[in-house]
Design a protein around this motif. Structure first.
Motif, PDB file in Angstrom:
ATOM      1  N   ALA A   1      46.266  54.110  37.671  1.00 34.07           N
ATOM      2  CA  ALA A   1      47.566  53.802  38.594  1.00 34.07           C
ATOM      3  C   ALA A   1      48.892  54.522  38.295  1.00 34.07           C
ATOM      4  CB  ALA A   1      47.530  52.481  38.312  1.00 34.07           C
ATOM      5  N   LEU A   2      49.166  54.940  36.985  1.00 33.78           N
ATOM      6  CA  LEU A   2      50.272  55.382  36.648  1.00 33.78           C
ATOM      7  C   LEU A   2      50.549  56.743  37.212  1.00 33.78           C
ATOM      8  CD1 LEU A   2      50.510  53.979  32.921  1.00 33.78           C
ATOM      9  CD2 LEU A   2      51.034  52.867  35.152  1.00 33.78           C
ATOM     10  N   PRO A   3      49.892  57.682  37.181  1.00 36.17           N
ATOM     11  CA  PRO A   3      49.614  58.871  37.937  1.00 36.17           C
ATOM     12  C   PRO A   3      50.101  58.892  39.341  1.00 36.17           C
ATOM     13  CG  PRO A   3      48.213  59.268  36.208  1.00 36.17           C
ATOM     14  CD  PRO A   3      48.493  57.802  36.291  1.00 36.17           C
ATOM     15  N   ILE A   4      49.392  57.852  39.932  1.00 27.56           N
ATOM     16  CA  ILE A   4      49.437  57.653  41.317  1.00 27.56           C
ATOM     17  C   ILE A   4      50.816  57.030  41.757  1.00 27.56           C
ATOM     18  CG2 ILE A   4      48.658  56.047  43.326  1.00 27.56           C
ATOM     19  CD1 ILE A   4      45.674  55.901  42.240  1.00 27.56           C
ATOM     20  N   CYS A   5      51.480  56.322  40.814  1.00 28.70           N
ATOM     21  CA  CYS A   5      52.974  55.772  41.122  1.00 28.70           C
ATOM     22  C   CYS A   5      53.860  57.147  40.998  1.00 28.70           C
ATOM     23  CB  CYS A   5      53.374  54.677  40.081  1.00 28.70           C
ATOM     24  SG  CYS A   5      52.406  53.311  40.306  1.00 28.70           S
ATOM     25  N   GLN A   6      53.773  58.005  40.001  1.00 26.68           N
ATOM     26  CA  GLN A   6      54.277  59.058  39.979  1.00 26.68           C
ATOM     27  C   GLN A   6      54.196  60.025  41.120  1.00 26.68           C
ATOM     28  OE1 GLN A   6      53.184  60.555  36.447  1.00 26.68           O
ATOM     29  NE2 GLN A   6      53.944  59.196  35.020  1.00 26.68           N
ATOM     30  N   HIS A   7      53.060  60.214  41.555  1.00 23.88           N
ATOM     31  CA  HIS A   7      52.772  61.044  42.839  1.00 23.88           C
ATOM     32  C   HIS A   7      53.345  60.373  43.811  1.00 23.88           C
ATOM     33  CE1 HIS A   7      50.735  64.058  45.266  1.00 23.88           C
ATOM     34  NE2 HIS A   7      50.235  63.072  45.833  1.00 23.88           N
ATOM     35  N   VAL A  23      56.212  48.528  40.707  1.00 23.40           N
ATOM     36  CA  VAL A  23      54.831  48.679  40.575  1.00 23.40           C
ATOM     37  C   VAL A  23      54.254  49.147  39.232  1.00 23.40           C
ATOM     38  CG1 VAL A  23      52.842  49.618  41.294  1.00 23.40           C
ATOM     39  CG2 VAL A  23      54.561  48.801  42.944  1.00 23.40           C
ATOM     40  N   ARG A  24      55.003  50.296  38.783  1.00 24.01           N
ATOM     41  CA  ARG A  24      54.333  50.854  37.433  1.00 24.01           C
ATOM     42  C   ARG A  24      54.577  49.934  36.225  1.00 24.01           C
ATOM     43  NH1 ARG A  24      56.278  53.309  32.733  1.00 24.01           N
ATOM     44  NH2 ARG A  24      54.799  55.339  32.314  1.00 24.01           N
ATOM     45  N   ALA A  25      55.599  48.971  36.279  1.00 23.33           N
ATOM     46  CA  ALA A  25      55.941  47.952  35.210  1.00 23.33           C
ATOM     47  C   ALA A  25      54.898  46.839  35.292  1.00 23.33           C
ATOM     48  CB  ALA A  25      57.481  47.707  35.191  1.00 23.33           C
ATOM     49  N   ALA A  26      54.752  46.465  36.508  1.00 22.05           N
ATOM     50  CA  ALA A  26      53.983  45.170  36.757  1.00 22.05           C
ATOM     51  C   ALA A  26      52.517  45.844  36.421  1.00 22.05           C
ATOM     52  CB  ALA A  26      53.904  45.005  38.352  1.00 22.05           C
ATOM     53  N   LEU A  27      52.081  46.723  36.505  1.00 17.37           N
ATOM     54  CA  LEU A  27      50.696  47.060  36.193  1.00 17.37           C
ATOM     55  C   LEU A  27      50.409  47.233  35.003  1.00 17.37           C
ATOM     56  CD1 LEU A  27      49.724  49.566  39.084  1.00 17.37           C
ATOM     57  CD2 LEU A  27      49.179  47.261  38.883  1.00 17.37           C
ATOM     58  N   MET A  48      47.035  41.064  33.702  1.00 15.85           N
ATOM     59  CA  MET A  48      45.521  40.922  33.267  1.00 15.85           C
ATOM     60  C   MET A  48      44.735  40.289  34.444  1.00 15.85           C
ATOM     61  SD  MET A  48      46.438  39.144  29.571  1.00 15.85           S
ATOM     62  CE  MET A  48      44.720  38.871  29.287  1.00 15.85           C
ATOM     63  N   ARG A  49      45.235  39.600  35.198  1.00 19.71           N
ATOM     64  CA  ARG A  49      44.454  39.084  36.387  1.00 19.71           C
ATOM     65  C   ARG A  49      44.289  40.203  37.417  1.00 19.71           C
ATOM     66  NH1 ARG A  49      43.960  33.559  37.095  1.00 19.71           N
ATOM     67  NH2 ARG A  49      42.472  34.096  38.816  1.00 19.71           N
ATOM     68  N   PHE A  50      45.198  41.130  37.636  1.00 13.61           N
ATOM     69  CA  PHE A  50      44.983  42.097  38.300  1.00 13.61           C
ATOM     70  C   PHE A  50      43.989  43.016  37.950  1.00 13.61           C
ATOM     71  CE2 PHE A  50      46.159  46.460  40.195  1.00 13.61           C
ATOM     72  CZ  PHE A  50      46.407  45.943  41.318  1.00 13.61           C
ATOM     73  N   GLN A  51      43.881  43.406  36.691  1.00 18.36           N
ATOM     74  CA  GLN A  51      42.786  44.090  36.102  1.00 18.36           C
ATOM     75  C   GLN A  51      41.441  43.482  36.522  1.00 18.36           C
ATOM     76  OE1 GLN A  51      43.810  45.047  32.164  1.00 18.36           O
ATOM     77  NE2 GLN A  51      45.948  45.741  32.695  1.00 18.36           N
ATOM     78  N   GLN A  52      41.562  42.057  35.978  1.00 14.75           N
ATOM     79  CA  GLN A  52      39.931  41.641  36.500  1.00 14.75           C
ATOM     80  C   GLN A  52      39.571  41.647  37.905  1.00 14.75           C
ATOM     81  OE1 GLN A  52      40.925  37.610  34.871  1.00 14.75           O
ATOM     82  NE2 GLN A  52      40.620  38.284  32.880  1.00 14.75           N
ATOM     83  N   PHE A  53      40.438  41.542  38.869  1.00 15.16           N
ATOM     84  CA  PHE A  53      40.066  41.526  40.183  1.00 15.16           C
ATOM     85  C   PHE A  53      40.000  42.953  40.848  1.00 15.16           C
ATOM     86  CE2 PHE A  53      41.893  41.430  44.585  1.00 15.16           C
ATOM     87  CZ  PHE A  53      41.168  40.479  45.415  1.00 15.16           C
ATOM     88  N   THR A  54      40.562  43.965  40.469  1.00 14.23           N
ATOM     89  CA  THR A  54      40.496  45.313  40.929  1.00 14.23           C
ATOM     90  C   THR A  54      39.204  45.722  40.819  1.00 14.23           C
ATOM     91  OG1 THR A  54      41.586  46.216  39.104  1.00 14.23           O
ATOM     92  CG2 THR A  54      43.006  45.835  40.987  1.00 14.23           C
ATOM     93  N   VAL A  57      36.641  44.425  43.061  1.00 19.12           N
ATOM     94  CA  VAL A  57      36.959  44.933  44.555  1.00 19.12           C
ATOM     95  C   VAL A  57      36.508  46.454  44.675  1.00 19.12           C
ATOM     96  CG1 VAL A  57      39.060  45.681  46.039  1.00 19.12           C
ATOM     97  CG2 VAL A  57      39.028  43.300  44.892  1.00 19.12           C
ATOM     98  N   ALA A  58      36.800  47.357  43.718  1.00 15.72           N
ATOM     99  CA  ALA A  58      36.346  48.659  43.541  1.00 15.72           C
ATOM    100  C   ALA A  58      34.938  48.659  44.098  1.00 15.72           C
ATOM    101  CB  ALA A  58      36.822  49.265  42.470  1.00 15.72           C
ATOM    102  N   ALA A  59      34.163  47.751  43.065  1.00 17.80           N
ATOM    103  CA  ALA A  59      32.782  47.969  42.957  1.00 17.80           C
ATOM    104  C   ALA A  59      32.365  47.474  44.629  1.00 17.80           C
ATOM    105  CB  ALA A  59      32.282  46.936  42.137  1.00 17.80           C
ATOM    106  N   LYS A  60      32.782  46.551  45.098  1.00 15.93           N
ATOM    107  CA  LYS A  60      32.089  46.172  46.485  1.00 15.93           C
ATOM    108  C   LYS A  60      32.692  47.016  47.561  1.00 15.93           C
ATOM    109  CE  LYS A  60      29.890  43.502  47.073  1.00 15.93           C
ATOM    110  NZ  LYS A  60      28.508  43.381  46.897  1.00 15.93           N
ATOM    111  N   GLY A  61      33.978  47.622  47.624  1.00 14.35           N
ATOM    112  CA  GLY A  61      34.276  48.312  48.557  1.00 14.35           C
ATOM    113  C   GLY A  61      34.032  49.963  48.338  1.00 14.35           C
ATOM    114  N   VAL A  62      33.837  50.555  47.177  1.00 13.30           N
ATOM    115  CA  VAL A  62      33.364  51.802  47.136  1.00 13.30           C
ATOM    116  C   VAL A  62      31.838  51.821  46.823  1.00 13.30           C
ATOM    117  CG1 VAL A  62      33.794  53.757  45.808  1.00 13.30           C
ATOM    118  CG2 VAL A  62      35.752  52.380  45.987  1.00 13.30           C
ATOM    119  N   GLU A  63      31.440  51.141  45.753  1.00 14.75           N
ATOM    120  CA  GLU A  63      30.036  51.382  45.269  1.00 14.75           C
ATOM    121  C   GLU A  63      29.025  50.639  46.047  1.00 14.75           C
ATOM    122  OE1 GLU A  63      30.225  50.123  41.335  1.00 14.75           O
ATOM    123  OE2 GLU A  63      31.073  51.671  40.668  1.00 14.75           O
TER     124      GLU A  63
END
Length: 349
Positions: A1-7, A23-27, A48-54, A57-63
């Motif tokens: 996420a951090l390189p994405i914020c920079q980009h 966003v960077r600080a929140a993540l 921590m909750r954001f990490q548990q949620f993503t 979400v990635a598994a169902k959306g991507v994989e």
């Protein structure tokens, strides 16, 4: 996420780009300087909750969605994989191995798991298609014409859809049982493929889904599979499929031996999913949860222990003995070598 914020910050045309710092600080779970302990705790809880949620979400959306829709080369559509990455350079591989040996020596080396979309040996077969694009293109044209009569035209379009039909052909090549087929073996394979394709269509969520099953599409898809694999003869498609699959299965088996060698000789902790000590042509669950014949594997291992020259095993790759021999001998080697020496030598090689 951090390189994405920079980009995103570099590409943004907004006058105020401080949102990206927020966003960077929140993540990272970083509260504002001087924030009271209560606020710091809330920010950390959010991160921590954001990490548990993503992750789910990635598994169902991507994989569990995109991977069933985009099947250019289905062997790349695996948990933790990237369909856009067609291999890596040898130098990059050795660099990654050296880094793993130095930083992550206990990384799990898994090639098949309970959650994979298709077993390692199925992927190794499908990989061969990337080396024969012209022959693969011609086969698709022939099969599309041969199987036209088995398609159903629904109000929403053809069933199966072109994407589902393309996935089906890759799946058939990846799972075709080796050797001669009789009616019982064909029926068992047909049932597995039919169940897999209905699940794949539901996961793709393009024409049906788990939440809202489209029985009309699913019935047409299942009927298409039965039309292709309904009988041994006369069956021009199955005859052509078997002819095309023979060299693909042979080179796929060589790929499987290479994969076992690389996994067991690399830094990390090799993991063997149930049954994959020999050739395993399972698909996604529940197909890869079928009972494993461990008695057969134990008997094969006992026979291999008494075998003097292993070279004849290369003449019968499909029976799995060669893969079991490579697995056994390399595990023995890892057991005999001191752990640190094995990891270091793996990195140097």
């Amino acid at each position: 996420a951090l390189p994405i914020c920079q980009h995103a910050r570099r590409r943004s045309r907004a006058a105020d780009v401080s949102i990206f710092d927020f966003v960077r600080a929140a993540l990272l779970g970083q509260a504002l300087a001087g924030a009271p302990p209560e606020l710091q705790a809330l920010v950390r809880r959010f991160a921590m909750r954001f990490q548990q949620f993503t992750a789910p979400v990635a598994a169902k959306g991507v994989e569990d969605t995109a991977f069933y829709r985009y099947g250019r080369l289905a062997s790349l559509n695996e948990v933790g994989g990237d369909p856009a990455q067609f291999g890596m350079a040898v130098r990059a591989f050795h660099g990654a191995s050296a880094d793993r040996a130095a930083r992550w020596p206990h990384t799990l080396l898994a090639t098949s798991t309970h959650d994979n979309k298709r077993a390692e040996d199925v992927r190794c077969r499908i990989d061969v298609l990337s080396e024969i694009p012209a022959a693969w293109r011609l086969a698709l044209r022939r099969w599309g014409a041969l199987n036209r009569a088995h398609r159903t035209t629904l109000e929403s379009g053809p069933a199966p859809s072109p994407a589902d039909e393309y996935l089906l052909y890759q799946t058939l090549l990846g799972t075709l049982p080796p050797g001669a087929l009789d009616e019982a073996a064909l029926a068992a394979w047909r049932g597995r493929i039919e169940r897999y394709m209905v699940k794949a269509a539901r996961e793709a969520k393009a024409h049906t889904s788990w939440i809202s099953p489209n029985e009309e599409y699913e019935n047409a898809l299942a009927a298409f599979v039965r039309g292709l694999l309904g009988r041994l003869a006369p069956n021009p498609f199955l005859e052509d499929l078997r002819a095309q699959a023979e060299p693909i299965a042979w080179f796929g088996a060589l790929n499987s031996l290479t994969l076992a060698l690389v996994k067991l000789a690399s830094p990390g902790v090799p993991d063997l999913y149930q049954g994959t000590e020999v050739m395993d042509l399972s698909l996604v669950d529940p197909d890869n949860r079928r009972p494993v014949d461990y008695a057969r594997r134990a008997a094969l291992l006992e026979a291999l222990a008494a075998l003097g020259d292993p070279r004849p095993l290369l003449e019968t790759l499909h029976d799995g003995r060669a893969k079991l021999w490579v697995t056994w001998r390399l595990l023995e080697l890892r057991r005999k070598l001191p752990a640190q020496e094995a990891l270091s030598s793996g990195a140097r090689r």
